[in-house]
Design a protein around this motif. Structure first.
Motif, PDB file in Angstrom:
ATOM      1  N   SER A   1      38.717  40.740  39.386  1.00 29.41           N
ATOM      2  CA  SER A   1      39.312  39.426  39.602  1.00 29.41           C
ATOM      3  C   SER A   1      38.340  38.518  40.338  1.00 29.41           C
ATOM      4  N   TYR A   2      38.669  37.235  40.358  1.00 27.14           N
ATOM      5  CA  TYR A   2      37.889  36.282  41.151  1.00 27.14           C
ATOM      6  C   TYR A   2      38.802  35.159  41.620  1.00 27.14           C
ATOM      7  N   ASP A   3      38.292  34.395  42.586  1.00 31.31           N
ATOM      8  CA  ASP A   3      39.001  33.227  43.114  1.00 31.31           C
ATOM      9  C   ASP A   3      38.085  32.018  43.054  1.00 31.31           C
TER      10      ASP A   3
ATOM     11  N   SER B   1      43.022  37.205  37.472  1.00 25.51           N
ATOM     12  CA  SER B   1      43.025  38.661  37.337  1.00 25.51           C
ATOM     13  C   SER B   1      43.137  39.014  35.853  1.00 25.51           C
TER      14      SER B   1
ATOM     15  N   ASP C   1      44.201  36.758  32.622  1.00 21.66           N
ATOM     16  CA  ASP C   1      44.139  35.323  32.894  1.00 21.66           C
ATOM     17  C   ASP C   1      42.956  34.698  32.162  1.00 21.66           C
TER      18      ASP C   1
ATOM     19  N   ARG D   1      38.569  42.941  33.604  1.00 21.88           N
ATOM     20  CA  ARG D   1      38.718  43.869  34.722  1.00 21.88           C
ATOM     21  C   ARG D   1      38.334  43.137  36.002  1.00 21.88           C
TER      22      ARG D   1
ATOM     23  N   THR E   1      33.961  36.659  43.241  1.00 25.13           N
ATOM     24  CA  THR E   1      34.644  37.874  42.810  1.00 25.13           C
ATOM     25  C   THR E   1      35.298  38.572  44.000  1.00 25.13           C
ATOM     26  N   SER E   2      36.388  39.257  43.712  1.00 25.98           N
ATOM     27  CA  SER E   2      37.147  39.947  44.757  1.00 25.98           C
ATOM     28  C   SER E   2      36.412  41.209  45.207  1.00 25.98           C
TER      29      SER E   2
ATOM     30  N   HIS F   1      43.648  32.249  41.777  1.00 27.08           N
ATOM     31  CA  HIS F   1      43.240  33.654  41.650  1.00 27.08           C
ATOM     32  C   HIS F   1      43.365  34.070  40.194  1.00 27.08           C
TER      33      HIS F   1
ATOM     34  N   ILE G   1      39.506  37.162  31.985  1.00 29.07           N
ATOM     35  CA  ILE G   1      39.225  38.305  32.845  1.00 29.07           C
ATOM     36  C   ILE G   1      39.691  39.583  32.137  1.00 29.07           C
TER      37      ILE G   1
ATOM     38  N   CYS H   1      33.869  42.384  38.608  1.00 30.63           N
ATOM     39  CA  CYS H   1      34.693  41.546  37.737  1.00 30.63           C
ATOM     40  C   CYS H   1      34.017  41.494  36.367  1.00 30.63           C
TER      41      CYS H   1
END
Length: 220
Positions: free
Chosen positions: A162-164, A171, A174, A160, A188-189, A169, A158, A194
């Motif tokens: 984030s995602y789950d 960010s 990661d 820029r 994606t958040s 999670h 990642i 993302c």
């Protein structure tokens, strides 16, 4: 930036040995540039590899000389942390891409020229990578990637946003180090796109028939 998701030990050993496909090695290098934890693991892998090499080279030497050569190799490896992994940390420009990505995508986010491959999904492929698939992805906020597994390995970092997914999670900094045992659906958040750099050594395996039909077009 302190990553919470790291490279697998097998990936680090492969990187140390120079055995990773180029696409995977580029993402690994980008993560190593910001992750002290993984750099320490790399130093250990380099040290073990150095000892094994020294042992092979000194198999015909007297035992005392061989032991001294192995100890010297270990000391040198532990002291010489590869500078290329953290040189780009000196650049505090928020527009700068990690330096291992520069030969493939350029040096800045603002200069990127995205191509839309699906609503809310943009991509840039590194066309001159012949062993593996290396790409930048920009996925809009609140978007979900179709459920998929892997026919080989996937390494995603990642940059820029984030995602789950089922693994947690993710960010900036990661890395998701995945193999054929993993099935997941990143979401994606909210708030911002993302952006990630992703590498694969085999096509993904999508669960849904629509995604499977589109796969030859989007080349994932």
């Amino acid at each position: 930036m302190t990553p919470r998701h790291h490279l697998d030990e097998v990936t680090i050993v492969g990187y140390s040995a120079g055995a990773l496909p180029t696409a995977l090695a580029v993402v690994a290098a980008a993560h190593l540039g910001i992750c002290q934890n993984c750099r320490e693991s790399l130093r250990n892998a380099d040290a073990i590899g150095g000892l094994l090499l020294a042992q092979q080279q000194s198999s015909t030497m007297p035992s005392t000389v061989a032991r001294e050569a192995m100890l010297a190799q270990l000391a040198t490896t532990q002291q010489d942390e590869p500078r290329q992994h953290h040189d780009h940390l000196r650049n505090n420009d928020p527009d700068a891409l990690p330096s291992p990505l520069h030969p493939y995508f350029g040096s800045t986010f603002s200069a990127l020229r995205w191509r839309m491959v699906a609503p809310g999904v943009h991509r840039i492929r590194a066309t001159h990578v012949t062993d593996g698939n290396l790409m930048l992805l920009r996925i809009g906020p609140g978007k979900s990637v179709p459920m998929h597994s892997h026919q080989g390995n996937e390494l995603t970092m990642i940059l820029r946003g984030s995602y789950d997914d089922t693994l947690g999670h993710f960010s900036p900094g990661d890395v998701a180090d995945l193999d054929c045992d993993i099935t997941h659906q990143p979401i994606t958040s909210p708030g911002s796109p993302c952006i990630c750099v992703a590498a694969t050594d085999a096509p993904l395996r999508f669960d849904g028939w629509v995604a499977r039909m589109l796969q030859p077009l989007i080349k994932l």
